[in-house]
Structures are given as C-alpha cells and as structure tokens.
Design a protein around this motif. Structure first.
Motif, PDB file in Angstrom:
ATOM      1  N   ALA A  53       0.799  -1.324   0.020  1.00  0.00           N
ATOM      2  CA  ALA A  53      -0.011  -0.032   0.085  1.00  0.00           C
ATOM      3  C   ALA A  53       1.077   1.343  -0.068  1.00  0.00           C
ATOM      4  N   THR A  54       2.163   1.034   0.224  1.00  0.00           N
ATOM      5  CA  THR A  54       3.148   2.311   0.335  1.00  0.00           C
ATOM      6  C   THR A  54       3.924   2.314  -1.098  1.00  0.00           C
ATOM      7  N   MET A  55       3.494   1.839  -2.053  1.00  0.00           N
ATOM      8  CA  MET A  55       4.274   2.114  -3.341  1.00  0.00           C
ATOM      9  C   MET A  55       3.898   3.164  -4.195  1.00  0.00           C
ATOM     10  N   ALA A  56       2.956   3.789  -3.816  1.00  0.00           N
ATOM     11  CA  ALA A  56       2.477   5.076  -4.675  1.00  0.00           C
ATOM     12  C   ALA A  56       3.589   6.148  -4.393  1.00  0.00           C
ATOM     13  N   ARG A  57       4.026   6.761  -5.573  1.00  0.00           N
ATOM     14  CA  ARG A  57       4.944   7.768  -5.362  1.00  0.00           C
ATOM     15  C   ARG A  57       4.551   9.290  -4.988  1.00  0.00           C
ATOM     16  N   ARG A  58       3.251   9.232  -5.836  1.00  0.00           N
ATOM     17  CA  ARG A  58       2.700  10.782  -5.695  1.00  0.00           C
ATOM     18  C   ARG A  58       3.742  11.960  -5.804  1.00  0.00           C
ATOM     19  N   THR A  59       4.558  11.680  -6.773  1.00  0.00           N
ATOM     20  CA  THR A  59       5.293  12.753  -7.239  1.00  0.00           C
ATOM     21  C   THR A  59       4.645  13.939  -8.007  1.00  0.00           C
ATOM     22  N   PRO A  60       4.819  15.165  -7.319  1.00  0.00           N
ATOM     23  CA  PRO A  60       4.277  16.302  -7.973  1.00  0.00           C
ATOM     24  C   PRO A  60       4.727  16.570  -9.352  1.00  0.00           C
ATOM     25  N   GLY A  61       3.722  16.955 -10.106  1.00  0.00           N
ATOM     26  CA  GLY A  61       3.949  17.163 -11.487  1.00  0.00           C
ATOM     27  C   GLY A  61       4.567  16.115 -12.204  1.00  0.00           C
ATOM     28  N   ASP A  62       4.068  14.693 -11.935  1.00  0.00           N
ATOM     29  CA  ASP A  62       4.536  13.688 -12.595  1.00  0.00           C
ATOM     30  C   ASP A  62       3.897  13.359 -13.881  1.00  0.00           C
ATOM     31  N   ALA A  65       1.739  10.273 -14.776  1.00  0.00           N
ATOM     32  CA  ALA A  65       0.742   9.881 -13.463  1.00  0.00           C
ATOM     33  C   ALA A  65      -0.606  10.653 -14.124  1.00  0.00           C
ATOM     34  N   LEU A  66      -1.794   9.989 -13.748  1.00  0.00           N
ATOM     35  CA  LEU A  66      -3.015  10.961 -14.184  1.00  0.00           C
ATOM     36  C   LEU A  66      -3.714  11.180 -12.740  1.00  0.00           C
ATOM     37  N   GLY A  67      -4.205  12.230 -12.471  1.00  0.00           N
ATOM     38  CA  GLY A  67      -5.004  12.367 -11.337  1.00  0.00           C
ATOM     39  C   GLY A  67      -4.508  13.279 -10.368  1.00  0.00           C
ATOM     40  N   ARG A  68      -5.171  13.716  -9.124  1.00  0.00           N
ATOM     41  CA  ARG A  68      -4.785  14.390  -8.196  1.00  0.00           C
ATOM     42  C   ARG A  68      -3.660  13.871  -7.417  1.00  0.00           C
ATOM     43  N   GLN A  69      -2.640  14.624  -6.995  1.00  0.00           N
ATOM     44  CA  GLN A  69      -1.346  13.986  -6.144  1.00  0.00           C
ATOM     45  C   GLN A  69      -2.171  13.583  -5.059  1.00  0.00           C
ATOM     46  N   ASP A  70      -3.434  14.079  -4.546  1.00  0.00           N
ATOM     47  CA  ASP A  70      -3.735  13.673  -3.093  1.00  0.00           C
ATOM     48  C   ASP A  70      -4.937  12.720  -3.267  1.00  0.00           C
ATOM     49  N   TYR A 101     -13.556   7.957 -12.162  1.00  0.00           N
ATOM     50  CA  TYR A 101     -12.570   8.192 -10.903  1.00  0.00           C
ATOM     51  C   TYR A 101     -11.526   9.108 -11.110  1.00  0.00           C
ATOM     52  N   VAL A 102     -11.000   9.424 -12.021  1.00  0.00           N
ATOM     53  CA  VAL A 102      -9.507  10.176 -12.242  1.00  0.00           C
ATOM     54  C   VAL A 102     -10.175  11.615 -12.164  1.00  0.00           C
ATOM     55  N   ASP A 103     -11.329  11.857 -13.364  1.00  0.00           N
ATOM     56  CA  ASP A 103     -11.778  13.170 -13.388  1.00  0.00           C
ATOM     57  C   ASP A 103     -12.550  13.738 -12.189  1.00  0.00           C
ATOM     58  N   THR A 104     -12.973  12.734 -11.284  1.00  0.00           N
ATOM     59  CA  THR A 104     -13.926  13.051 -10.041  1.00  0.00           C
ATOM     60  C   THR A 104     -12.753  13.387  -8.749  1.00  0.00           C
ATOM     61  N   GLY A 105     -11.636  12.875  -9.086  1.00  0.00           N
ATOM     62  CA  GLY A 105     -10.784  13.534  -7.944  1.00  0.00           C
ATOM     63  C   GLY A 105     -10.336  12.112  -6.975  1.00  0.00           C
ATOM     64  N   VAL A 106     -10.962  11.062  -7.447  1.00  0.00           N
ATOM     65  CA  VAL A 106     -11.280   9.613  -6.622  1.00  0.00           C
ATOM     66  C   VAL A 106      -9.654   8.858  -6.949  1.00  0.00           C
ATOM     67  N   LEU A 107      -9.323   8.768  -7.937  1.00  0.00           N
ATOM     68  CA  LEU A 107      -8.221   8.054  -8.401  1.00  0.00           C
ATOM     69  C   LEU A 107      -6.916   8.798  -9.133  1.00  0.00           C
ATOM     70  N   ARG A 108      -5.857   8.095  -8.676  1.00  0.00           N
ATOM     71  CA  ARG A 108      -4.544   8.562  -9.400  1.00  0.00           C
ATOM     72  C   ARG A 108      -4.079   7.360 -10.163  1.00  0.00           C
TER      73      ARG A 108
END
Length: 235
Positions: A53-62, A65-70, A101-108
């Motif tokens: 569950a900790t594998m996501a990078r959530r790199t800003p401006g990646d 990646a598609l979708g919100r960082q948070d 999900y991506v366009d609604t902010g749920v999924l990255r």
C-alpha cells in the motif's frame, strides 16, 4: 559489434531475465496477498495490513501519472507497451476509469515500465519517457496502443516509434530522439523494471490499487469493485 547492437543485445538479456523471473514463480509474492484480501475487503488500502500500500510515489507534476496527487486511491500500472492485454486495457478500460474516478478526484494512475518482451519493449519504454519529457506521455501511449494488434507482440522499430511521436503531437522530434537515447532514460526504465521484479510482478498488465493486486486486463467491474473498496477503506 557496434555500440547500438551491443546495447540492444544487453536489453534483450535484461528482458529475458525479467521474463524468466515472471515464469519462475515470483507470482507467490502477489497472489497470496490477493487471495487474503478476497476474504477481508474491509482491510483493503490500509498500509499497516498491506505492505504494497506504500508503493505509490505521488510525485508532484509527474507526467507519467494521471489524477490528483492527493487522490484517496492510487492505481499503479506495471505494463509493457508490446503486451496485447496492456493495449486492451488502454483502449477499452482506462477511458471509463478516467471518466468515473480520475476526473472526479478519486483515483490517481501511476505508470511503471515493466518491459519483458525483448529489446523493442525497452526501446518503446524509452520512447514513452521521451514523450513524457514534452508532456505527451499519455497521448503517446494511446497512439501506440491504438495501433497495436488484438493479439501478439507488435514490431516496434525505431522509425515507427519516431512516427508515433508525430501522431501524439510531440513538437520537437530531435529532442524526442535525444531524450530517448539519453542513458538516464534507460536507467529510469530499468529502475521501474527492477522494482516490479522485486515485488514479484507476475504478468502484464499488473495493477496495485492501494496495494491490492489486480492481475491482467480484468473486466471493468473488477476494477470498479476494487477501487470502491479501496476508496471506502481510505476514508
């Protein structure tokens, strides 16, 4: 042997090692996790219960990646451009997941290169990253997968990869080729491949949705069910 030939031979060897790892039984690292989660959906998405569950990078401006960082749910996609099932996911399933999900902010969605079908898989992964450097990663992938056959592994020589860049709207083709040939680009591809190999990724495409594995181009309902459970658990 020329430098280019030597590099392609080395990439073929690396791809062979990755493929051997897939065939050789590393699947046990993921499959038992998936089985355990089937009986305990309320545990999905919790890092303390799931080491993936900790594998996501959530790199800003990646750009890969598609979708919100948070976003509360992150789906990591280990794929090979030459995999027909990866192409099927891109064509048939990704647009609906993006809409829902991506366009609604749920999924990255975070892409990981996992090239296992030879040197051309590595070449195409390098091309994808060169496209990403000009903000056209997802457009480039869409072009490659739109042109892919329904089965088998497409031949993707360099001239075709450069042609796809034009179709994807990449303006600076000389820069695209230079970025593709940059050793750092290959190093980034190899780093993703090594990560997937360490995890025991057994096939492509392989997904981790808040750490919960979904293997192969599963039906849309399977993705929706896993995303919804992860979304609930993340609240």
């Amino acid at each position: 042997m020329g430098r280019a030939s030597a590099q392609r031979k080395r990439l073929s060897v690396i791809a062979g090692v990755l493929a051997a790892a897939v065939v050789g039984g590393l699947v046990y690292l993921l499959v038992p996790m998936g089985r355990s989660n089937e009986g305990a959906p309320e545990q999905q998405g919790k890092a303390q219960d799931n080491p993936f569950a900790t594998m996501a990078r959530r790199t800003p401006g990646d750009p890969m990646a598609l979708g919100r960082q948070d976003a509360p749910v992150v789906m990591i996609d280990y794929s090979d451009y030459r995999c027909p099932f990866c192409a099927k996911f891109t064509r048939d399933l990704k647009p609906e997941l993006v809409k829902r999900y991506v366009d609604t902010g749920v999924l990255r969605i975070e892409w990981r290169d996992f090239p296992i079908f030879g040197a051309e898989s590595f070449d195409t992964a390098r091309a994808g990253r060169a496209a990403a450097a000009q903000g056209k990663f997802w457009q480039y992938m869409d072009v490659v997968h739109r042109d892919a056959p329904q089965s088998g592994h497409p031949e993707l020589p360099r001239e075709k990869l450069v042609g796809y860049a034009g179709q994807a709207g990449i303006a600076d083709i000389p820069r695209f080729e230079s970025d593709m040939d940059n050793p750092a680009t290959l190093g980034a591809v190899q780093a993703d491949a090594a990560e997937g190999s360490r995890l025991g990724v057994p096939t492509t495409p392989a997904f981790l949705i808040n750490g919960n594995p979904v293997l192969g181009a599963q039906p849309l309902d399977r993705f929706i069910d896993t995303i919804e459970k992860a979304r609930t658990a993340a609240r």
